[in-house]
Write an enzyme that holds these catalytic residues in place. Sequence first.
Site, PDB file in Angstrom:
ATOM      1  CG  ASN A 160      10.925   0.317   7.745  1.00 43.15           C
ATOM      2  OD1 ASN A 160      11.770   1.159   7.987  1.00 43.15           O
ATOM      3  ND2 ASN A 160       9.702   0.522   8.075  1.00 43.15           N
ATOM      4  NE  ARG A 169      -4.086  -2.392   1.757  1.00 44.31           N
ATOM      5  CZ  ARG A 169      -3.567  -3.477   2.165  1.00 44.31           C
ATOM      6  NH1 ARG A 169      -2.655  -4.126   2.522  1.00 44.31           N
ATOM      7  NH2 ARG A 169      -4.615  -4.463   1.653  1.00 44.31           N
ATOM      8  CB  ILE A 211       1.022  -4.734  15.117  1.00 48.16           C
ATOM      9  CG1 ILE A 211       1.415  -6.175  14.881  1.00 48.16           C
ATOM     10  CG2 ILE A 211       1.529  -4.001  16.254  1.00 48.16           C
ATOM     11  CD1 ILE A 211       3.418  -6.076  14.713  1.00 48.16           C
ATOM     12  N   GLY A 270       8.190 -12.018  16.379  1.00 51.50           N
ATOM     13  CA  GLY A 270       8.745 -12.067  15.068  1.00 51.50           C
ATOM     14  C   GLY A 270       9.281 -10.648  14.633  1.00 51.50           C
ATOM     15  CB  THR A 295       8.381  -6.003   1.171  1.00 48.99           C
ATOM     16  OG1 THR A 295       9.110  -7.120   0.245  1.00 48.99           O
ATOM     17  CG2 THR A 295       7.737  -5.236   0.589  1.00 48.99           C
ATOM     18  CE  LYS A 326       9.621  -4.647   6.602  1.00 51.22           C
ATOM     19  NZ  LYS A 326       8.695  -4.426   7.843  1.00 51.22           N
TER      20      LYS A 326
HETATM   21  N1  LIG Z   1       0.695  -2.606  11.275  1.00 51.20           N
HETATM   22  C1  LIG Z   1       2.006  -2.769  10.838  1.00 51.20           C
HETATM   23  O1  LIG Z   1       2.530  -1.693  10.160  1.00 51.20           O
HETATM   24  C2  LIG Z   1       2.604  -3.944  10.945  1.00 51.20           C
HETATM   25  C3  LIG Z   1       3.828  -4.020  10.829  1.00 51.20           C
HETATM   26  C4  LIG Z   1       4.539  -5.389  10.925  1.00 51.20           C
HETATM   27  C5  LIG Z   1       3.895  -6.364  10.945  1.00 51.20           C
HETATM   28  N2  LIG Z   1       2.403  -6.162  11.192  1.00 51.20           N
HETATM   29  C6  LIG Z   1       1.626  -7.587  11.140  1.00 51.20           C
HETATM   30  O2  LIG Z   1       1.961  -8.302  12.058  1.00 51.20           O
HETATM   31  C7  LIG Z   1       1.840  -9.781  12.077  1.00 51.20           C
HETATM   32  C8  LIG Z   1       3.135 -10.219  12.111  1.00 51.20           C
HETATM   33  O3  LIG Z   1       4.189  -9.997  11.356  1.00 51.20           O
HETATM   34  P1  LIG Z   1       5.606 -10.438  11.581  1.00 51.20           P
HETATM   35  O4  LIG Z   1       6.300  -9.650  10.482  1.00 51.20           O
HETATM   36  O5  LIG Z   1       6.111 -10.097  12.935  1.00 51.20           O
HETATM   37  O6  LIG Z   1       5.545 -11.983  11.315  1.00 51.20           O
HETATM   38  P2  LIG Z   1       6.621 -13.001  11.731  1.00 51.20           P
HETATM   39  O7  LIG Z   1       8.037 -12.447  11.870  1.00 51.20           O
HETATM   40  O8  LIG Z   1       6.314 -14.367  10.906  1.00 51.20           O
HETATM   41  O9  LIG Z   1       6.220 -13.501  13.314  1.00 51.20           O
HETATM   42  C9  LIG Z   1       4.858 -14.057  13.421  1.00 51.20           C
HETATM   43  C10 LIG Z   1       4.571 -14.002  14.794  1.00 51.20           C
HETATM   44  O10 LIG Z   1       3.484 -14.966  15.071  1.00 51.20           O
HETATM   45  C11 LIG Z   1       3.379 -16.076  15.980  1.00 51.20           C
HETATM   46  N3  LIG Z   1       2.603 -17.052  15.262  1.00 51.20           N
HETATM   47  C12 LIG Z   1       2.374 -17.686  13.997  1.00 51.20           C
HETATM   48  N4  LIG Z   1       1.308 -18.344  14.027  1.00 51.20           N
HETATM   49  C13 LIG Z   1       0.934 -18.861  15.538  1.00 51.20           C
HETATM   50  C14 LIG Z   1      -0.145 -19.598  16.012  1.00 51.20           C
HETATM   51  N5  LIG Z   1      -0.639 -20.402  15.496  1.00 51.20           N
HETATM   52  N6  LIG Z   1       0.020 -19.339  17.414  1.00 51.20           N
HETATM   53  C15 LIG Z   1       0.590 -18.394  17.904  1.00 51.20           C
HETATM   54  N7  LIG Z   1       1.590 -17.694  17.464  1.00 51.20           N
HETATM   55  C16 LIG Z   1       1.631 -17.612  16.231  1.00 51.20           C
HETATM   56  C17 LIG Z   1       5.077 -16.385  15.733  1.00 51.20           C
HETATM   57  O11 LIG Z   1       4.984 -17.391  16.702  1.00 51.20           O
HETATM   58  P3  LIG Z   1       6.629 -18.438  16.439  1.00 51.20           P
HETATM   59  O12 LIG Z   1       7.615 -17.720  16.531  1.00 51.20           O
HETATM   60  O13 LIG Z   1       6.041 -19.357  17.476  1.00 51.20           O
HETATM   61  O14 LIG Z   1       6.393 -18.924  15.093  1.00 51.20           O
HETATM   62  C18 LIG Z   1       5.575 -15.142  15.756  1.00 51.20           C
HETATM   63  O15 LIG Z   1       5.721 -14.691  17.000  1.00 51.20           O
HETATM   64  C19 LIG Z   1       1.243  -9.750  10.605  1.00 51.20           C
HETATM   65  O16 LIG Z   1      -0.272  -9.946  10.575  1.00 51.20           O
HETATM   66  C20 LIG Z   1       1.601  -8.325   9.943  1.00 51.20           C
HETATM   67  O17 LIG Z   1       0.849  -8.078   9.052  1.00 51.20           O
HETATM   68  C21 LIG Z   1       1.849  -4.986  11.119  1.00 51.20           C
END
Ligand SMILES: NC(=O)c1ccc[n+]([C@@H]2O[C@H](COP(=O)([O-])OP(=O)(O)OC[C@H]3O[C@@H](n4cnc5c(N)ncnc54)[C@H](OP(=O)(O)O)[C@@H]3O)[C@@H](O)[C@H]2O)c1
Length: 280
Positions: free
Chosen positions: A92, A21, A223, A136, A67, A71
């Site tokens: 980022n 976006r 988030i 994450g 992305t 990153k």
């Molecule tokens: N608003 C914003 O600007 C912004 C910025 C960044 C991210 N986000 C959002 O934040 C979310 C995470 O992004 P990320 O980049 O941090 O992803 P990531 O690095 O892949 O981390 C994913 C996280 O979710 C956990 N998880 C995944 N499946 C799970 C489950 N079934 N039960 C419990 N925990 C689970 C993982 O735990 P494990 O370590 O156990 O796998 C890890 O802590 C996404 O929805 C993304 O769109 C939003």
Amino acid sequence: MSHPEKFLLAGVMGWPVMHSRSPLLHNYWLEKHGLIGRYVPLAVKVERLEKALRALPALGFSGCNLTIPHKLEALKIVDEVHEEARRIGAVNCIIVRPDDSLYGVNNDGWGYIENVLERAPGWRADAGPIVVIGAGGGARAVVVALLDRGAPEIQLVNRTASRAETLREQIGGPIKVIPWADRHRALNGAAMLVNTTSQGMVGQPPLDLSLDQLPVGALVSDIVYTPLDTPLLAAARRRGNPSVDGLGMLLHQARPAFKAWFGVLPEVTPELRKMIEATL
Ligand SMILES: NC(=O)c1ccc[n+]([C@@H]2O[C@H](COP(=O)([O-])OP(=O)(O)OC[C@H]3O[C@@H](n4cnc5c(N)ncnc54)[C@H](OP(=O)(O)O)[C@@H]3O)[C@@H](O)[C@H]2O)c1
């Protein structure tokens, strides 16, 4: 006809990148501020990232966003990394400097805090313990930002405990790792709860977390922004907790990037928010 001295150019590099976006956001601001330029999606595979980044100055780019997984890769490529980006472990945003060198920063944590302050005026990071679910990339930015803002204690809960331990060791500060099985109890006495996992996102089940022990005054922030109103935020609202959605983090992190590239700190207006919400 007179020509502008410089056509302002920036972009987002990733693979795939069409879902981003950021072009909509930055092009809205370019137009709003009467600047002549463009923000474009750049489909670059990670194995060609270095070549693509090194080409930015010659192509007239002021910089770019990145992305996942770019990153993380960019951290190893750029000439200088801002201390916060180093602690988060990801870049980022890249700024092309006047000598054509590349400076890597991370504005996600800044965006996170600005959004919370906008949506929950009067919020303070030092109000009490903060429970962060997830370890994450998103969690790393949120935790660094909360600590820098004076959070007295972060209780970090992640499904995979080793990932939370790594985050604690790498970031340092008052972070306590709580076992996944104890996550419901961890909410007792918390001043704030943040979900940084992908749970609650479109296509994913809701976050498996009972809010029963969370004080009613505690701020709940997610988030995840697709959907805007996650099951966690809806549950928080039903029991009277104030809540903050995740879209503003995305919108606010773009502001310092725009300022670094184009010289103006833009605003997140209701009109802009509505425009991006329509794409969710
Ligand atoms: N608003 C914003 O600007 C912004 C910025 C960044 C991210 N986000 C959002 O934040 C979310 C995470 O992004 P990320 O980049 O941090 O992803 P990531 O690095 O892949 O981390 C994913 C996280 O979710 C956990 N998880 C995944 N499946 C799970 C489950 N079934 N039960 C419990 N925990 C689970 C993982 O735990 P494990 O370590 O156990 O796998 C890890 O802590 C996404 O929805 C993304 O769109 C939003």
